[in-house]
Design an enzyme around this catalytic site. Structure first.
Site, mmCIF file in Angstrom:
data_model
loop_
_atom_site.group_PDB
_atom_site.id
_atom_site.type_symbol
_atom_site.label_atom_id
_atom_site.label_comp_id
_atom_site.label_asym_id
_atom_site.label_seq_id
_atom_site.Cartn_x
_atom_site.Cartn_y
_atom_site.Cartn_z
ATOM 1 N N SER A 193 0.793 -1.228 0.000
ATOM 2 C CA SER A 193 0.000 0.000 0.000
ATOM 3 C C SER A 193 0.825 1.277 0.000
ATOM 4 O O SER A 193 0.344 2.327 -0.416
ATOM 5 C CB SER A 193 -0.954 0.004 1.188
ATOM 6 O OG SER A 193 -0.251 -0.191 2.394
ATOM 7 N N HIS A 221 -5.605 -3.368 -2.453
ATOM 8 C CA HIS A 221 -5.246 -2.448 -3.540
ATOM 9 C C HIS A 221 -5.160 -3.159 -4.890
ATOM 10 O O HIS A 221 -4.688 -2.575 -5.863
ATOM 11 C CB HIS A 221 -3.910 -1.765 -3.226
ATOM 12 C CG HIS A 221 -3.972 -0.941 -1.992
ATOM 13 N ND1 HIS A 221 -4.396 0.370 -1.981
ATOM 14 C CD2 HIS A 221 -3.702 -1.254 -0.701
ATOM 15 C CE1 HIS A 221 -4.371 0.827 -0.745
ATOM 16 N NE2 HIS A 221 -3.950 -0.129 0.054
ATOM 17 N N LYS A 252 -11.817 0.968 -1.417
ATOM 18 C CA LYS A 252 -10.909 1.484 -2.454
ATOM 19 C C LYS A 252 -11.619 1.397 -3.810
ATOM 20 O O LYS A 252 -12.491 2.210 -4.064
ATOM 21 C CB LYS A 252 -9.599 0.722 -2.364
ATOM 22 C CG LYS A 252 -9.098 0.788 -0.904
ATOM 23 C CD LYS A 252 -7.785 0.232 -0.637
ATOM 24 C CE LYS A 252 -7.510 0.033 0.837
ATOM 25 N NZ LYS A 252 -7.550 1.209 1.679
HETATM 26 C C1 LIG Z 1 -3.453 -3.305 2.392
HETATM 27 C C2 LIG Z 1 -4.649 -2.919 3.219
HETATM 28 N N1 LIG Z 1 -5.293 -3.863 3.923
HETATM 29 C C3 LIG Z 1 -6.350 -3.567 4.682
HETATM 30 C C4 LIG Z 1 -6.835 -2.289 4.778
HETATM 31 C C5 LIG Z 1 -8.022 -1.988 5.664
HETATM 32 O O1 LIG Z 1 -9.135 -1.768 4.885
HETATM 33 P P1 LIG Z 1 -10.392 -0.887 5.359
HETATM 34 O O2 LIG Z 1 -10.127 0.515 4.987
HETATM 35 O O3 LIG Z 1 -11.525 -1.479 4.579
HETATM 36 O O4 LIG Z 1 -10.557 -1.088 6.816
HETATM 37 C C6 LIG Z 1 -6.225 -1.281 4.050
HETATM 38 C C7 LIG Z 1 -6.738 0.110 4.119
HETATM 39 O O5 LIG Z 1 -6.065 1.037 4.391
HETATM 40 C C8 LIG Z 1 -5.088 -1.594 3.260
HETATM 41 O O6 LIG Z 1 -4.432 -0.649 2.589
#
Ligand SMILES: Cc1ncc(COP(=O)(O)O)c(C=O)c1O
Length: 408
Positions: A193, A221, A252
């Site tokens: 990310s 992502h 996203k």
């Molecule tokens: C790689 C990754 N996993 C999990 C999440 C968590 O997702 P959510 O925003 O739906 O709680 C994010 C969000 O920032 C993320 O970037």
């Protein structure tokens, strides 16, 4: 004289740490505080903050679906059919037919037997890892994995081991040292990310199969972004059937909020009855579920959006690189720009913000000391004219601050 009880109370006040925390207030006083910026209106690729319109290159709205007329209409219909919220857990009164439709659609997209919808992606990672991993088991993670994967391992109470980012030899060494573990889960981001690079899935799968481990890929992502149908990292590599579990978020590409895990039916059935972040939290609201269902329709009907996303990503990345900026390992719509130490990063962020470009600073512990970045990410709906304005802002701010060429 203070009694023993009074002394204990004074020395153990938990709020003391809050009063000692001054770093953020100092940044606010200096006008360099980048967080919690209140958006007054959003028009897809542009947002209004304190009356100024900024180009948004700090979102995860990859396909630009938050304002798609069909998506808005489907969300509105669900709002009026089911109301504003479910007011209960999936386990009890909080399951709608919409949740089940979504689970079927996601399982099909991910090439899995079944899937399970949670209220956020964060909860999904907590719920899956803590639901499956117990004492005596091992969770092995890439050092740059998202915090929710790490927090899931903490909640699970099993042993956590980490390997250097993308270092498959290091992963093998960790697995070799834990031959006696009572079940192993390898967890990795599909697209990292903060770096914007794609995991080496073929090697990861080879290793997990050799060591008899299970693999969880966080496709937050990747879904909607990678693969011919937007089916994520597995589809990108033609290996969906060799991933044990895939985690997805709806915050996203899916323009909503919520999360899901896709995998074998018996594992999903088990999680439905053992995953505390699922059972003890209210379910995704109706309009949010309908939004994701509508996004799945648009993804299938408008594949040109994904194509446009990748063209935009290439355009911005090439533009930044040709201006002398270091975009690290980026190979996806996530494009970090190296910005040096924290002080420089805050100043750089503020200058871009004043030039009407919204980016996100990434600071330690997410990155090593003095290797901060400004994370940018593109959307399918950015126009070339907007991306040119972003590049011009980077050029002029970079020249002013001497930031181009900072180490990644
Ligand atoms: C790689 C990754 N996993 C999990 C999440 C968590 O997702 P959510 O925003 O739906 O709680 C994010 C969000 O920032 C993320 O970037």
């Amino acid at each position: 004289m203070a009694t023993i009880e009074q002394t204990v109370r004074r020395t153990a006040d938990l709020f003391d740490r809050c009063r000692r925390f001054t770093a953020a207030r100092e940044m606010i006083d200096r006008g360099l505080y980048p967080y919690f910026q209140p958006i007054e209106a959003s028009h897809d690729t542009e947002v209004v903050i304190r009356g100024d319109t900024k180009i948004m290159v700090g979102s995860n709205n990859y396909l630009g679906l938050t304002h798609h007329p069909y998506v808005l209409e489907r969300a509105r219909e669900a709002l009026y059919r089911y109301g504003t919220g479910c007011t209960g857990s999936r386990f009890l009164n909080g399951t709608l037919d919409l949740h089940e439709q979504l689970e079927h659609r996601l399982a099909a997209l991910m090439g899995a037997e079944a899937s399970l919808v949670y209220s956020t992606g964060y909860q999904t990672n907590l719920g899956v890892i803590a639901g499956l991993v117990g004492r005596g088991s091992l969770v092995v993670q890439d050092r740059l994995n998202h915090a929710s994967l790490l927090d899931g391992a903490t909640l699970a109470g099993g042993e956590l081991a980490r390997y250097a980012h993308s270092d498959m030899a290091a992963l093998r060494r960790v697995l070799g040292r834990h031959a006696d573990a009572n079940g192993i889960l390898i967890a990795s981001d599909g697209v990292f990310s903060m770096e914007g690079n794609i995991v080496d899935l073929p090697r990861l799968v080879e290793i997990k199969e050799a060591y008899g481990a299970r693999l969880l890929v966080d496709d937050a992502h990747s879904v909607g972004v990678l693969g011919e149908n937007g089916g994520g990292t597995g589809e990108h590599f033609g290996m969906q059937d060799r991933i044990d579990l895939t985690m997805i978020t709806f915050s996203k590409s899916f323009a909503s909020i919520g999360g899901a895990v896709a995998g074998p039916e018996d594992v999903i059935h088990y999680l439905k009855h053992h995953s505390r972040p699922l059972i003890f939290s209210a379910s995704m609201p109706p309009s949010a579920v309908a939004t994701v269902l509508a996004c799945l329709d648009v993804m299938a009907q408008e594949p040109e959006r994904r194509q446009r996303l990748w063209e935009n990503a290439g355009y911005l990345r090439d533009g930044l690189r040709s201006l002398g900026f270091d975009t690290g390992e980026s190979e996806t719509p996530i494009i970090p720009v190296a910005s040096g130490d924290m002080e420089r990063t805050f100043i750089f962020w503020r200058a871009l913000f004043d030039a009407c470009v919204f980016t996100n600073p990434v600071l330690p512990p997410a990155v090593p000391e003095n290797h901060c970045r400004l994370r940018t990410s593109v959307m399918a709906t950015h126009t070339t004219e907007q991306l040119d304005r972003v590049l011009e802002a980077f050029r002029s701010v970079g020249a002013q601050l001497g930031t181009a060429g900072a180490p990644a």
